[in-house]
Each structure stands twice: as C-alpha cells, then as structure tokens.
Design a protein around this motif. Sequence first.
Motif, PDB file in Angstrom:
ATOM      1  N   ASP A 232       0.884  -1.358  -0.046  1.00 34.55           N
ATOM      2  CA  ASP A 232      -0.062   0.043  -0.091  1.00 34.55           C
ATOM      3  C   ASP A 232       0.973   1.223   0.050  1.00 34.55           C
ATOM      4  O   ASP A 232       1.865   1.402   0.933  1.00 34.55           O
ATOM      5  CB  ASP A 232      -0.872   0.126   1.320  1.00 34.55           C
ATOM      6  N   GLY A 233       0.598   2.108  -1.010  1.00 37.73           N
ATOM      7  CA  GLY A 233       1.379   3.378  -0.919  1.00 37.73           C
ATOM      8  C   GLY A 233       0.401   4.249  -1.146  1.00 37.73           C
ATOM      9  O   GLY A 233      -0.163   4.715  -2.364  1.00 37.73           O
ATOM     10  N   ALA A 234       0.341   5.206  -0.034  1.00 33.63           N
ATOM     11  CA  ALA A 234      -0.483   6.356  -0.085  1.00 33.63           C
ATOM     12  C   ALA A 234      -1.876   6.196  -0.409  1.00 33.63           C
ATOM     13  O   ALA A 234      -2.619   6.754  -1.239  1.00 33.63           O
ATOM     14  CB  ALA A 234      -0.023   7.567  -0.952  1.00 33.63           C
ATOM     15  N   GLY A 235      -2.362   5.174   0.291  1.00 39.85           N
ATOM     16  CA  GLY A 235      -3.846   4.472  -0.006  1.00 39.85           C
ATOM     17  C   GLY A 235      -4.215   3.768  -1.488  1.00 39.85           C
ATOM     18  O   GLY A 235      -5.199   3.604  -1.778  1.00 39.85           O
ATOM     19  N   GLU A 236      -2.959   3.604  -2.066  1.00 37.37           N
ATOM     20  CA  GLU A 236      -3.246   2.849  -3.330  1.00 37.37           C
ATOM     21  C   GLU A 236      -2.210   1.448  -3.450  1.00 37.37           C
ATOM     22  O   GLU A 236      -1.187   1.725  -3.072  1.00 37.37           O
ATOM     23  CB  GLU A 236      -2.868   3.831  -4.737  1.00 37.37           C
ATOM     24  N   ASN A 237      -2.904   0.503  -4.075  1.00 40.99           N
ATOM     25  CA  ASN A 237      -1.902  -0.589  -4.092  1.00 40.99           C
ATOM     26  C   ASN A 237      -1.085  -0.572  -5.308  1.00 40.99           C
ATOM     27  O   ASN A 237      -1.494  -0.075  -6.275  1.00 40.99           O
ATOM     28  CB  ASN A 237      -3.060  -1.898  -4.213  1.00 40.99           C
ATOM     29  N   PHE A 238       0.113  -0.948  -5.035  1.00 37.04           N
ATOM     30  CA  PHE A 238       1.130  -1.161  -6.073  1.00 37.04           C
ATOM     31  C   PHE A 238       1.719  -2.852  -6.138  1.00 37.04           C
ATOM     32  O   PHE A 238       1.595  -3.373  -4.972  1.00 37.04           O
ATOM     33  CB  PHE A 238       2.300  -0.177  -5.776  1.00 37.04           C
ATOM     34  N   LEU A 239       2.264  -3.128  -7.031  1.00 35.33           N
ATOM     35  CA  LEU A 239       2.720  -4.493  -7.351  1.00 35.33           C
ATOM     36  C   LEU A 239       4.174  -4.330  -7.561  1.00 35.33           C
ATOM     37  O   LEU A 239       4.827  -3.709  -8.311  1.00 35.33           O
ATOM     38  CB  LEU A 239       2.138  -5.245  -8.211  1.00 35.33           C
ATOM     39  N   VAL A 240       5.091  -5.154  -6.679  1.00 30.62           N
ATOM     40  CA  VAL A 240       6.684  -4.777  -6.930  1.00 30.62           C
ATOM     41  C   VAL A 240       6.991  -6.303  -7.108  1.00 30.62           C
ATOM     42  O   VAL A 240       6.557  -7.329  -6.777  1.00 30.62           O
ATOM     43  CB  VAL A 240       7.251  -4.420  -5.458  1.00 30.62           C
ATOM     44  N   CYS A 241       7.769  -6.390  -8.106  1.00 29.94           N
ATOM     45  CA  CYS A 241       8.333  -7.685  -8.790  1.00 29.94           C
ATOM     46  C   CYS A 241       9.820  -7.863  -8.938  1.00 29.94           C
ATOM     47  O   CYS A 241      10.390  -6.875  -9.367  1.00 29.94           O
ATOM     48  CB  CYS A 241       7.472  -8.096 -10.146  1.00 29.94           C
ATOM     49  N   ILE A 242      10.323  -8.770  -8.691  1.00 27.44           N
ATOM     50  CA  ILE A 242      11.760  -8.836  -8.919  1.00 27.44           C
ATOM     51  C   ILE A 242      12.010 -10.274  -9.824  1.00 27.44           C
ATOM     52  O   ILE A 242      11.008 -11.397  -9.340  1.00 27.44           O
ATOM     53  CB  ILE A 242      12.631  -9.443  -7.684  1.00 27.44           C
ATOM     54  N   ILE A 243      12.812 -10.167 -10.654  1.00 20.09           N
ATOM     55  CA  ILE A 243      12.814 -11.386 -11.737  1.00 20.09           C
ATOM     56  C   ILE A 243      14.056 -11.921 -11.731  1.00 20.09           C
ATOM     57  O   ILE A 243      15.392 -10.942 -11.697  1.00 20.09           O
ATOM     58  CB  ILE A 243      12.714 -10.655 -13.234  1.00 20.09           C
ATOM     59  N   ARG A 244      14.212 -12.994 -11.925  1.00 23.53           N
ATOM     60  CA  ARG A 244      15.512 -14.142 -12.155  1.00 23.53           C
ATOM     61  C   ARG A 244      15.459 -14.677 -13.321  1.00 23.53           C
ATOM     62  O   ARG A 244      14.421 -15.702 -13.474  1.00 23.53           O
ATOM     63  CB  ARG A 244      15.745 -15.048 -10.889  1.00 23.53           C
ATOM     64  N   ASP A 245      16.249 -14.440 -14.411  1.00 22.19           N
ATOM     65  CA  ASP A 245      16.511 -15.248 -15.606  1.00 22.19           C
ATOM     66  C   ASP A 245      16.933 -16.647 -15.272  1.00 22.19           C
ATOM     67  O   ASP A 245      18.147 -16.735 -15.037  1.00 22.19           O
ATOM     68  CB  ASP A 245      17.298 -14.530 -16.510  1.00 22.19           C
ATOM     69  N   VAL A 246      16.352 -17.619 -15.562  1.00 19.10           N
ATOM     70  CA  VAL A 246      16.702 -19.077 -15.348  1.00 19.10           C
ATOM     71  C   VAL A 246      16.857 -19.962 -16.713  1.00 19.10           C
ATOM     72  O   VAL A 246      16.894 -21.032 -16.683  1.00 19.10           O
ATOM     73  CB  VAL A 246      15.825 -19.839 -14.319  1.00 19.10           C
ATOM     74  N   THR A 247      16.856 -19.023 -17.470  1.00 16.33           N
ATOM     75  CA  THR A 247      16.773 -19.679 -19.007  1.00 16.33           C
ATOM     76  C   THR A 247      18.324 -20.646 -19.192  1.00 16.33           C
ATOM     77  O   THR A 247      18.023 -22.017 -19.715  1.00 16.33           O
ATOM     78  CB  THR A 247      16.887 -18.823 -20.234  1.00 16.33           C
ATOM     79  N   ASP A 248      19.481 -20.238 -18.898  1.00 18.62           N
ATOM     80  CA  ASP A 248      20.532 -21.069 -18.867  1.00 18.62           C
ATOM     81  C   ASP A 248      20.467 -22.132 -17.874  1.00 18.62           C
ATOM     82  O   ASP A 248      20.955 -23.500 -18.223  1.00 18.62           O
ATOM     83  CB  ASP A 248      21.909 -20.192 -18.762  1.00 18.62           C
TER      84      ASP A 248
END
Length: 630
Positions: A232-248
Amino acid sequence: MLATLVSVPPAVGEAVERGLRASGASPSCHVLSVTGADVIAAPVEEGLLVAWDAGGPLDALLEDVRRLHALRVVARTHLVVLTSRDDAQTEALAEAGADECVASVGSGWGARVVALRRRLALETQAHDVRALRRANTFLRSALDAVPEPLFVKDRQHRWVAVNHAFCGVMGHPAEALLGRSDHAFVAAHEADSFWRNDERVFLTGVPDESEETLTDRTGLARVLVTKKAVFDGAGENFLVCIIRDVTDQKRLESQLLLAERMASVGTLAAGVAHEINNPLAYVSSNLAYVRDLLALPELSAEQLPELREVVAEALDGAGRVCAIVRDLRTFARGDEERHGPVDVVRAVEGALRLVRNELTHRARMVCTLERVPPVHGNEVRLGQVVLNLLVNALQSLPERPAEENRVRVSLRTGRAGQVELEVSDNGHGMAPEVQRRIFDPFFTTRPVGEGTGLGLSICLTLVQAMGGRIEVSSAQGWGSTFRVVLPALAVGTVAAPESPVLGSVVPLAMRKRLLLIDDEPSVGNSVSRLVRDVYEVHAVQDAREALRRLSTGERFDAILCDLMMPGMSGMDFVVELERLAPELVLRTGLMTGGAFTAQAREFVGRHSRGLLEKPFERERLCTFVEHLFP
C-alpha cells in the motif's frame, strides 16, 4: 520565532519589544538580548537578528555585521541594523550582510515578521522539494543497484518504477516504459498472461513466485522466475516484482536430465539390442521365405494360408521393433517442457519394454498395472522416473539365480484421487544412514564408474515438479520399496482421435497429387504402393529436383518432405519454397526417422504443418496428409 537583540541598549530593546507586541507577533515571538556577536555560540537557524549601531567607526560595525551574517541561516533569518548613517554607509552595511537598515525603532516590526514568516514557508516548501528530489534520486539509485530486474506497477498494471536491469531485459529506457504496460512491448499472448498473473496477486494480496516466459528482442524465449507482492502506497495498491532469468539454468538441467537418461539407456543397451534382434530374426527369415515362395510359377491353395501367416508374423515383428524404437526415441528426445495429461500406464509400459530383457535374465518380474486416471506432467520425465527406479532395483539385486530375485511393479489408484506407483525388490536393502542420503545429488553406493549418483536425486526432482512425492521403505537383507504418489487429474471425456474416411478406391481423375521427397528410394516406393489407391504419389529423391519441378509450373495438392537429407535438407527446401511458392508452405509436411538437431526441432515448430515420425502405417500417413490439403 526568536528575536535576538545584539548590543541593543535596554531602552531601545524595550521599544523593539513594544513594537513587536503592537504588531501582534508577541505570542509566538521571544526576545533575547546579548552583549555582542561573539557570545552567539550556535548558528541562528530561524528568526530576527537586530544589531545596534553605537555610532563608532564604520569598519567596526561592518565587522560585526559580517560576523552576524556568517552565524545565521540566511534563508530563514532577517538581519536588521538599527542605524542612522547615510545612504552610502547603509549600502556598505547591506553588502556586509544586512537585510535592512532602519533608524526608527518602534515601527514596521509586524511587516518584518510577516515577510520572515513568508520566507520561512517558502524555504520549508523548497526544502521539502529538495528532500523529495533527494529521496527520488536515492530510490532510483537503490533500484538500479539491485542486479536482478525489478519493477513496480500501479493498479492499472502500468510501470511506475523500473530499474536499469529491467530496462535491459525489455530493451527500452525507463522513459519509454514508465506509464505504459506490457501490452505495448511484448506479444499479446504473453502480455495477457502477465496481466492475469499480476491481477491474481492484486486481488488476493498473497505474494507469488512462478515461472513465466518472455520472448526477447532476438526471438529467444527466456524463462523467468518472478516474485511478486502487493504493498500500500498512499492509499493505493502497487505491485513490486523481482525477476530472475533461469533460461541457462533450465538448459543445463535439461542437458543433465538427458545425460542421465542416456546413462540409463547405456546400462540397458545389450537388453535393448536383444529386444530388437529377436523380432528382426524372424522378420528377415519370413521375408526370405515369402521371396522364395513368390518366385514359384504359381501358388497352390494350400500355400496361401501359410503365406498369410508368414506375412502376419513379419508385420508383428516389425511392430515390436517399432515399439522399442519409439520407446527409445520418446525416452531420449528433449521435449521435457511440454506438460499436459499423461497416461501413466503407457509411461510405465514403455520403461518396462526398455528394461524387460535385463529383468528377464536377472529376476522374476511381477507386474500389476491397474487403469488409473491421468496425471499432469510430462511423459518423458515420468518414463525417466520409472526407468531409474527399475535400474536402481536391478542394481540392488545380489548375484544369485534369477528365480530367487524378484522385482515387483504395481500401479493403482490410491486414496483422495492419487495415483500410486510402487517399484520393489528383494535385494540387498539399505541401512538407515544410507536411506537418509539416497536422494542427495552424486551420492552412490556403487563402485566408481558404475553410477553417477544422480538417478534418485533426479527422480525426486521430477516427481516433486509434478506435485507428487516419493516414499521409501527398506531393510538390509530384505529389499527396498519406492512408492511414487502423484495427484490425479479430474476424470473427463477424451474424444477419440479422428481417422480419415478413405474409400476403397478413389477414381484416378479424383486423386489428389502428393509430392513425396525422400533420399531413400525405398521409402518413396513403399509410400506409393501403400496409398496409390487414394493419392497420386510423385516421389523424388532430391529436394532440388522437387524445386525444379515446382518452378516449371507442375502443381501438387500437398508436399511431404524428409527432414534430414544429404545435399538440400527438408529445412533448406521449406526456406526456398517460401521464396518460390509461399502458398505451398502451409501444404508442406515434414517427416523424420528420429535423428535431427535442436535447430531442426525448432524449425519444425515455426515453418511447417507438423512432423510425421517414421515408421508409419497407412492410417497415420493418410491422417497426416489429409491435414495438409487445402
């Protein structure tokens, strides 16, 4: 607010206080009198500074003003010099740091307080802006310092913050990404998938970790592990995402799985060769008998039943060879990423065929395979699990007569809709300390060179990936039992595959023209004989010859081309056909005997209508060809 009076005589100080009181500032303004600038120890951060001019030399007064100016925060204070000097001297005082030079002590204090308050408000606002900019710079630097790609989305699925690593993944600068969504940069089906996954996290509020696929700018499909959470940021929902590339990593895992499968097949190589050579022996002898029989001037009525029996035996033997080759090809090929309903019985039977000869000479085989619901997974991977468990059972058997060794395989539907597969043996068994380590990678009790120590570790990984588990029970001298428990799919109605409707004989004028390209003349001849009653087959052995005939205007309703050929391959033919007659590409199918590269597999998925695997019977060939016709 503080009003500091510096060297101001008491009478004058009282007049200043009266002026402040008359302006209405006295409730929030406190007056402090000091004897000189040298007694002000700390910087004056806020308020009025009032200095008295005693009428001495100008230089001394200028020095006092400079000292007071150095002690204050200019933007938050107002320096007033009480003096009656002329304009030239007051200008010098202003250059030394005075904000104002006045001769009248008792008036104008309200205006000065109001102006100072306005200045303080503006300075506070400017300070907040600077603080916000510093915070923004700090946040941006912190995000860019994270080596993994990271982004933040608002409730409308638009990026509001991205780091440098994520910009590298997307191939666009932050300015191009911010305020926009996935649909502006990636394929529609991938953007829709991202939107659904993000929306689920938004709605549930539960953090999620999952695998997603992103096609990069070069057209390569990247496998990404995403970790998402809502805040929750200032009364509004936000989505945070961390990505890991596992192709190799995925590619290396696939190579490791393939290497382990090949090691298992290598262990059983002699048995597999035996399984193929046995039927080949009577296929060859029966065909030789048919050849000799057909060389006779005529056949008697008594010979025809035997001839039919000999042909039936040859077909049965060829079918057995086809089955073992198909099992080997299924087991060895690299399509592990395809997931869906898996027929467990078929996977188990395929593994049993590969190990049957070895089992026959080492132990008594007891099989109880019930019909069970399908499971969600991959047939190749499940077959690898079964084969690894069978090989493990074989390796645990002591050197004694085969009738004294036993391997039991059972398949049944367990409680709560689960599928249970058991592989048990009456071999050496395991001590408790060995049981605790059997699923550790590279742990093996076999001598050096006889085991990789990866078989059971890979089994556990594959079973867990299908949502299941492996249970083990063992006792030294009594044998071991491995139980694989998998969740079953809901039972549904599976439509039977459609077969082409073929008449007994299609009139010659109505037969569709099929161009068949295969470097083996026998393949073309056999296909022509097999379907000449329904198609007009034109067989050539060189793809260049096929292109020459097409370039001269010869027309065909469909084309069937071998994938791997010397000279011009099936891939080269399709690429050239796209240039010469692009309308025929959608009517072109490829066939293969099983030996082709990863590049060829990818090419098949992108450039043709499918792949027909040899050997094939009439019905499967016709089904494949019918789908090629417009």
